[in-house]
Design a protein around this motif. Structure first.
Motif, PDB file in Angstrom:
ATOM      1  N   HIS A  16       0.829  -1.210   0.000  1.00 16.31           N
ATOM      2  CA  HIS A  16       0.000   0.000   0.000  1.00 16.31           C
ATOM      3  C   HIS A  16       0.860   1.256   0.000  1.00 16.31           C
ATOM      4  CE1 HIS A  16      -4.060  -1.827   1.486  1.00 16.31           C
ATOM      5  NE2 HIS A  16      -3.442  -2.604   0.624  1.00 16.31           N
ATOM      6  N   LYS A  66      -4.729   0.504  11.278  1.00 22.88           N
ATOM      7  CA  LYS A  66      -4.279  -0.763  11.848  1.00 22.88           C
ATOM      8  C   LYS A  66      -2.778  -0.891  11.673  1.00 22.88           C
ATOM      9  CE  LYS A  66      -6.162  -4.462  12.829  1.00 22.88           C
ATOM     10  NZ  LYS A  66      -6.662  -5.816  12.824  1.00 22.88           N
ATOM     11  N   PRO A  68       1.059  -2.096  13.619  1.00 23.17           N
ATOM     12  CA  PRO A  68       1.639  -2.849  14.729  1.00 23.17           C
ATOM     13  C   PRO A  68       2.135  -1.905  15.825  1.00 23.17           C
ATOM     14  CG  PRO A  68       3.022  -2.982  12.753  1.00 23.17           C
ATOM     15  CD  PRO A  68       1.840  -2.155  12.392  1.00 23.17           C
ATOM     16  N   THR A  95      -8.251   1.059   5.146  1.00 26.11           N
ATOM     17  CA  THR A  95      -9.228   0.203   4.456  1.00 26.11           C
ATOM     18  C   THR A  95     -10.485   0.039   5.293  1.00 26.11           C
ATOM     19  OG1 THR A  95      -8.035  -1.670   5.364  1.00 26.11           O
ATOM     20  CG2 THR A  95      -7.693  -1.212   3.050  1.00 26.11           C
TER      21      THR A  95
ATOM     22  N   TYR B 246     -15.184  -6.630  11.661  1.00 27.43           N
ATOM     23  CA  TYR B 246     -14.154  -5.588  11.566  1.00 27.43           C
ATOM     24  C   TYR B 246     -13.011  -6.077  10.684  1.00 27.43           C
ATOM     25  CZ  TYR B 246     -10.640  -2.221  13.096  1.00 27.43           C
ATOM     26  OH  TYR B 246      -9.684  -1.256  13.136  1.00 27.43           O
ATOM     27  N   SER B 249     -13.829  -6.147   7.125  1.00 26.09           N
ATOM     28  CA  SER B 249     -13.853  -4.798   6.554  1.00 26.09           C
ATOM     29  C   SER B 249     -12.440  -4.235   6.379  1.00 26.09           C
ATOM     30  CB  SER B 249     -14.696  -3.866   7.416  1.00 26.09           C
ATOM     31  OG  SER B 249     -13.952  -3.423   8.515  1.00 26.09           O
ATOM     32  N   HIS B 250     -11.506  -4.733   7.176  1.00 24.62           N
ATOM     33  CA  HIS B 250     -10.165  -4.173   7.069  1.00 24.62           C
ATOM     34  C   HIS B 250      -9.168  -5.154   6.458  1.00 24.62           C
ATOM     35  CE1 HIS B 250      -6.154  -2.912   8.200  1.00 24.62           C
ATOM     36  NE2 HIS B 250      -6.624  -1.684   8.275  1.00 24.62           N
ATOM     37  N   ASP B 251      -8.943  -6.247   7.158  1.00 26.87           N
ATOM     38  CA  ASP B 251      -7.838  -7.118   6.768  1.00 26.87           C
ATOM     39  C   ASP B 251      -8.075  -7.883   5.476  1.00 26.87           C
ATOM     40  OD1 ASP B 251      -5.723  -7.399   9.287  1.00 26.87           O
ATOM     41  OD2 ASP B 251      -7.717  -6.669   9.800  1.00 26.87           O
ATOM     42  N   LYS B 253      -9.973  -6.644   3.059  1.00 29.16           N
ATOM     43  CA  LYS B 253     -10.026  -5.658   1.978  1.00 29.16           C
ATOM     44  C   LYS B 253      -8.617  -5.212   1.574  1.00 29.16           C
ATOM     45  CE  LYS B 253     -12.674  -1.958   1.863  1.00 29.16           C
ATOM     46  NZ  LYS B 253     -13.545  -0.933   2.467  1.00 29.16           N
ATOM     47  N   SER B 254      -7.712  -5.289   2.551  1.00 28.21           N
ATOM     48  CA  SER B 254      -6.350  -4.825   2.302  1.00 28.21           C
ATOM     49  C   SER B 254      -5.708  -5.492   1.078  1.00 28.21           C
ATOM     50  CB  SER B 254      -5.498  -5.089   3.546  1.00 28.21           C
ATOM     51  OG  SER B 254      -4.959  -3.890   3.979  1.00 28.21           O
ATOM     52  N   ARG B 291      -1.726 -14.250   0.486  1.00 28.65           N
ATOM     53  CA  ARG B 291      -1.965 -13.806   1.859  1.00 28.65           C
ATOM     54  C   ARG B 291      -3.460 -13.873   2.186  1.00 28.65           C
ATOM     55  NH1 ARG B 291       0.542  -9.235   1.707  1.00 28.65           N
ATOM     56  NH2 ARG B 291      -1.233  -7.811   1.722  1.00 28.65           N
ATOM     57  N   TYR B 405       3.030  -4.304  25.060  1.00 27.30           N
ATOM     58  CA  TYR B 405       2.316  -5.101  24.053  1.00 27.30           C
ATOM     59  C   TYR B 405       1.824  -6.433  24.588  1.00 27.30           C
ATOM     60  CZ  TYR B 405       5.044  -1.707  21.436  1.00 27.30           C
ATOM     61  OH  TYR B 405       5.612  -0.553  21.001  1.00 27.30           O
ATOM     62  N   LYS B 408      -1.908  -6.694  23.946  1.00 26.55           N
ATOM     63  CA  LYS B 408      -2.268  -6.447  22.561  1.00 26.55           C
ATOM     64  C   LYS B 408      -1.998  -7.635  21.640  1.00 26.55           C
ATOM     65  CE  LYS B 408      -2.330  -2.142  20.395  1.00 26.55           C
ATOM     66  NZ  LYS B 408      -1.679  -0.900  20.087  1.00 26.55           N
ATOM     67  N   LEU B 412      -6.868 -10.298  17.739  1.00 31.16           N
ATOM     68  CA  LEU B 412      -6.925 -10.806  16.365  1.00 31.16           C
ATOM     69  C   LEU B 412      -6.204  -9.842  15.412  1.00 31.16           C
ATOM     70  CD1 LEU B 412      -8.078 -13.059  14.609  1.00 31.16           C
ATOM     71  CD2 LEU B 412     -10.181 -11.747  14.421  1.00 31.16           C
ATOM     72  N   PHE B 413      -5.333 -10.377  14.580  1.00 33.35           N
ATOM     73  CA  PHE B 413      -4.592  -9.626  13.551  1.00 33.35           C
ATOM     74  C   PHE B 413      -3.622  -8.594  14.112  1.00 33.35           C
ATOM     75  CE2 PHE B 413      -8.469 -11.024  11.439  1.00 33.35           C
ATOM     76  CZ  PHE B 413      -7.885 -11.810  10.479  1.00 33.35           C
ATOM     77  N   ARG B 415      -0.052  -7.658  15.083  1.00 31.48           N
ATOM     78  CA  ARG B 415       1.285  -8.190  14.840  1.00 31.48           C
ATOM     79  C   ARG B 415       2.329  -7.156  15.231  1.00 31.48           C
ATOM     80  NH1 ARG B 415       2.526 -10.002   9.499  1.00 31.48           N
ATOM     81  NH2 ARG B 415       4.007 -11.282  10.624  1.00 31.48           N
ATOM     82  N   LEU B 416       3.355  -7.635  15.934  1.00 31.19           N
ATOM     83  CA  LEU B 416       4.407  -6.723  16.384  1.00 31.19           C
ATOM     84  C   LEU B 416       5.482  -6.582  15.329  1.00 31.19           C
ATOM     85  CD1 LEU B 416       5.226  -7.393  20.120  1.00 31.19           C
ATOM     86  CD2 LEU B 416       4.054  -5.474  19.062  1.00 31.19           C
ATOM     87  N   VAL B 418       6.199  -7.081  11.566  1.00 30.55           N
ATOM     88  CA  VAL B 418       5.605  -7.371  10.272  1.00 30.55           C
ATOM     89  C   VAL B 418       6.639  -7.843   9.258  1.00 30.55           C
ATOM     90  CG1 VAL B 418       3.575  -5.916  10.497  1.00 30.55           C
ATOM     91  CG2 VAL B 418       5.723  -4.900   9.742  1.00 30.55           C
TER      92      VAL B 418
END
Lengths: 147, 466
Positions: A16, A66, A68, A95, B246, B249-251, B253-254, B291, B405, B408, B412-413, B415-416, B418
Motif C-alpha cells: 500500500h 491498523k 503494529p 481500508t 471488523y 472490513s479491514h484485513d 479488503k487490504s 496472503r 504489548y 495487545k 486478532l490480527f 502483529r508486532l 511485520v
C-alpha cells in the motif's frame, strides 16, 4: 500557486505504501513522501527522536489505522496531546470504514478520513486529489512554514 | 346404664372472660338444646350420657344464633344422689374467642407444617423448639431427634461455621435474609440454602427466640451458574463476531486494494514497456492473493476452536508433549536451536485434543519464528498443577516483548513484527482455546530476557462433568 508538500506516510503494508508513493509521483503537484512502517516510529519521527534527529516536520500526516505496536488512533491521540504537534494536519487513510474507528478518529480531531478504494482509478483519483488539495487549495498553519 | 335425662335442669350462670361486656343473657337449657349446632349434637348427647353415668360433664358445642354461631363449654359435676333429675354444679363458659384463636393457630401450624421450606424455631438460648415437615425433608432428621437440641446439632449438615454471626444477630432482634450457605448431606451431595433468620417476639413484644427458614436453592443456583456461563459464552461469541466483521472490513479488503492497485499499475507498466516494474507489480498481486487465502484459512481455523462435541476429555499430557516435540523438533534443529520438554508435566489435562495441540503448536511456531535467532536458542515446553488448574508454558530465550504489548499481541490480527510472515491469528486462537476451557492465556516477558507464554486450564469439577 502550488508548492512542494511534505507527506509523512504511516503505513505497515509495504504494498500500500508503494501504491500511494507511485500514484503521488504521477500527481500534478510536486510532493515528497517519507514512509514509516509503524506508529511508534511515526511518533519518533515527528518528535525527532533517535535516528530521526534530522527529520523535517511534514506538512501532512497520512495515517493508516491498523498498525503494529502503536495503532493509528493512538498516534492521532499522541499528536493531538502534544503541544508542538497539535496543529499538524492528519488524514486517516485506511481500508476500514468501521463506524467505531471513524467516530474515534473524529473525536480526536482528525482533519479528514479517507477509505482506500478497491478500485485502481478511484485510488489514483483520490491520491491525486490529496496532493492537489494539500498542495494548492489548503493553507497550512504558520508552524508548517518552519517560522 | 344410661338414665333418661330430663330437661329443665338448672343451669349455672354463664361466666364470661373477665373484663368483657356482658352480651346476651345466658341461654336456658331448652334454648341450648333448641339451638345446638347439628354437628355438635352427637357429642353433646354422648357427654350427657357420660355425665349420667359418672356425674361429670365437660363438653364444648356451638349454639346457632342469628348473629352467627358461638362456642360454649359446659363443665360441671353432679353432687351425687340418685334422683331422676341430673343436677350439675359447674359453669358455662363462653369460649368462642378461644376456639377461634385455636382454630387460627391450627391453621397456621398446618401451613408451617406443610411448607416446602424448612422452618425451625429457636429459643433464646438457640435451642431448637420447632421443626416442621420441611425441615425433616430437607435435613432428613425427625423432630424427636432435634427438638431441645442446641442449633449446633445441625452441623455438619449445615455449615454453621460459615455463618457464625447470623443466629446471634437474629436473637438480638435483627432480620437477616437470603444468606446462601452450603450444606452437605450425609450421602456427600453438596446443597445450597438461602437462609432467612428473624427474631420471634411474644404478644407483649418480648424477644423469645428466633426463626430460621431454609430454602433449598441448589438447583436454582446451579441454573444461575449455567446462565452466567451461557451469558459469558454469548458475549464472547458476539465479540468474536464483531471482531470478525471488523476484520473482513479491514484485513480482507487490504489485499484486494493491493490487487486492484497493482493490476492497474501493471497495465501501465506493460504499455510503457517497463518490464521490471511489471514483474514487481505481478509479484505483489500474487503475494496479496496468497496472503488473502491464508487469512481465510486461519479465520476458518479460528472459528473451529471450541466446536468440539461434549465436555473436555482427559488427555495424557506427557504423550501429547512428546508428540509435539517429535513433530516440531527437526524444524528447531534446522535453525540449530533446541526444543526441550521440561520434566514433571502433570499426568493429565482436560481439554479437546485438537484445540490444545493447535494452541501449543501455535506457541511453538511463534518461538521458532521470533525467538530462535541462531545456535544456543532454547525453547522449553513445560507445565505444572496449581490451585485446581493446570498451567502450561512455552519459554524461549529470544529478544523478549515489551510490557506495552503484552495484552495487545493476543488480539486478532495484531502483529508486532511485520517483517516475519504471519497473519496475526496465532495468539488470538491460543487465547480462544484458553477462554473456551474457562482459563486464560498471557505472557511474561521483558525485552532482552526471553518470553514465557502461559496457558491456564481449570480442572473440571464433578458437577461440570455431569
Amino acid at each position: 500557486m502550488s508548492r512542494m508538500v511534505k507527506f509523512l506516510l504511516v503505513e505497515d503494508d509495504d504494498d500500500h505504501a508503494n501504491l500511494v508513493k507511485r500514484n503521488l509521483s504521477r500527481a500534478r503537484v510536486a510532493n515528497c513522501v517519507t514512509h514509516v512502517p509503524d506508529g511508534a516510529e511515526a511518533l519518533a519521527y515527528l518528535r525527532k527522536q533517535g535516528p530521526h534527529a534530522d527529520a523535517e516536520r511534514p506538512d501532512v500526516v497520512l495515517l493508516d489505522l491498523k498498525l503494529p505496536k502503536v495503532d493509528g488512533l493512538e498516534v492521532l491521540e499522541a499528536i493531538r496531546a502534544d503541544a508542538d504537534l497539535r496543529d499538524l494536519p492528519v488524514v486517516v487513510l485506511t481500508t476500514s470504514d468501521a463506524e467505531a474507528d471513524r467516530e474515534r478518529a473524529y473525536q480526536h480531531h482528525v482533519n479528514s478520513y479517507l477509505v482506500k478504494p478497491v478500485d485502481f482509478e478511484k485510488f489514483r483519483q483520490m491520491v491525486n486529489d490529496l496532493s492537489l488539495y494539500w498542495g494548492v487549495w489548503n493553507v497550512l498553519p504558520p508552524s508548517a512554514k518552519g517560522e | 346404664m344410661g338414665r333418661a335425662h330430663r330437661h329443665g335442669l338448672a343451669l349455672p350462670p354463664v361466666r364470661r372472660p373477665a373484663g368483657r361486656r356482658l352480651g346476651p343473657p345466658p341461654p336456658t337449657w331448652d334454648a341450648v338444646l333448641d339451638r345446638l349446632h347439628p354437628d355438635d349434637s352427637p357429642a353433646f348427647r354422648e357427654a350427657l350420657g357420660v355425665a349420667a353415668d359418672r356425674g361429670e360433664l365437660d363438653v364444648s358445642f356451638r349454639l346457632q344464633r342469628s348473629a352467627g354461631d358461638r362456642w360454649f363449654r359446659v363443665r360441671g359435676a353432679s353432687p351425687g344422689g340418685d334422683g331422676p333429675v341430673l343436677t350439675l354444679a359447674g359453669s358455662i363458659l363462653d369460649i368462642d374467642e378461644l376456639r377461634r384463636i385455636q382454630d387460627r393457630n391450627a391453621y397456621h401450624a398446618a401451613i408451617v407444617e406443610s411448607a416446602d421450606d424448612a422452618i425451625i424455631g429457636l429459643d433464646r438460648d438457640a435451642a431448637i423448639v420447632a421443626w416442621n415437615g420441611g425441615a425433616t425433608r430437607l435435613f432428613g432428621r425427625e423432630p424427636a431427634e432435634v427438638l431441645g437440641q442446641p442449633v449446633s446439632a445441625l452441623a455438619p449438615w449445615v455449615r454453621l461455621d460459615l455463618m457464625p454471626d447470623l443466629i446471634p444477630r437474629a436473637l438480638r432482634g435483627e432480620s437477616v435474609s437470603h444468606q446462601i450457605v452450603e450444606h452437605r448431606r450425609e450421602g456427600g451431595d453438596r446443597q445450597e440454602f438461602a437462609l432467612t433468620l428473624g427474631p420471634v417476639r411474644d404478644a407483649g413484644g418480648e424477644l423469645v427466640g428466633a426463626s430460621l427458614i431454609a430454602r433449598d436453592v441448589t438447583g436454582r443456583r446451579a441454573m444461575e451458574r449455567r446462565l452466567v456461563a451461557a451469558g459469558r459464552d454469548l458475549r464472547r461469541r458476539s465479540d468474536e463476531l464483531e471482531q470478525f466483521v471488523y476484520t473482513v472490513s479491514h484485513d480482507l479488503k487490504s489485499p484486494l486494494v493491493t490487487c486492484t492497485g497493482y493490476v492497474g499499475l501493471l497495465e501501465e507498466d506493460l504499455q510503457a514497456g517497463d518490464s521490471e516494474a511489471a514483474v514487481d507489480s505481478a509479484r505483489r498481486v500474487r503475494n496479496a492473493v496468497t496472503r488473502m487465502s491464508r487469512l481465510i484459512d486461519d479465520l476458518l481455523e479460528l472459528s473451529r476452536i471450541g466446536r468440539a462435541e461434549g465436555p473436555p476429555k482427559r488427555l495424557d499430557l506427557p504423550r501429547l508433549a512428546a508428540e509435539l516435540a517429535e513433530m516440531m523438533g527437526p524444524r528447531f534443529e534446522e535453525l540449530r536451536a533446541r526444543l526441550e520438554v521440561a520434566p514433571g508435566l502433570p499426568e493429565a489435562v482436560f481439554a479437546d485434543e485438537r484445540d490444545l495441540s493447535r494452541a501449543l503448536e501455535n506457541l511453538l511456531e511463534n518461538a521458532l519464528k521470533y525467538a530462535c535467532d541462531g545456535p544456543g536458542s532454547v525453547v522449553t515446553l513445560g507445565g505444572r498443577s496449581e490451585d485446581g488448574q493446570t498451567l502450561l508454558y512455552v519459554r524461549d530465550s529470544g529478544p523478549g516483548i515489551s510490557p506495552d504489548y503484552h495484552q495487545k499481541i493476543f488480539g486478532l490480527f495484531q502483529r508486532l513484527d511485520v517483517s516475519k510472515p504471519g497473519t496475526g491469528v496465532g495468539l488470538a486462537s491460543v487465547a480462544k482455546v484458553a477462554s473456551v476451557l474457562g482459563g486464560r492465556a498471557w505472557v511474561d516477558s521483558e525485552p532482552g530476557r526471553g518470553a514465557t507464554f502461559w496457558l491456564s486450564l481449570p480442572e473440571p469439577t464433578a458437577g461440570d462433568r455431569e
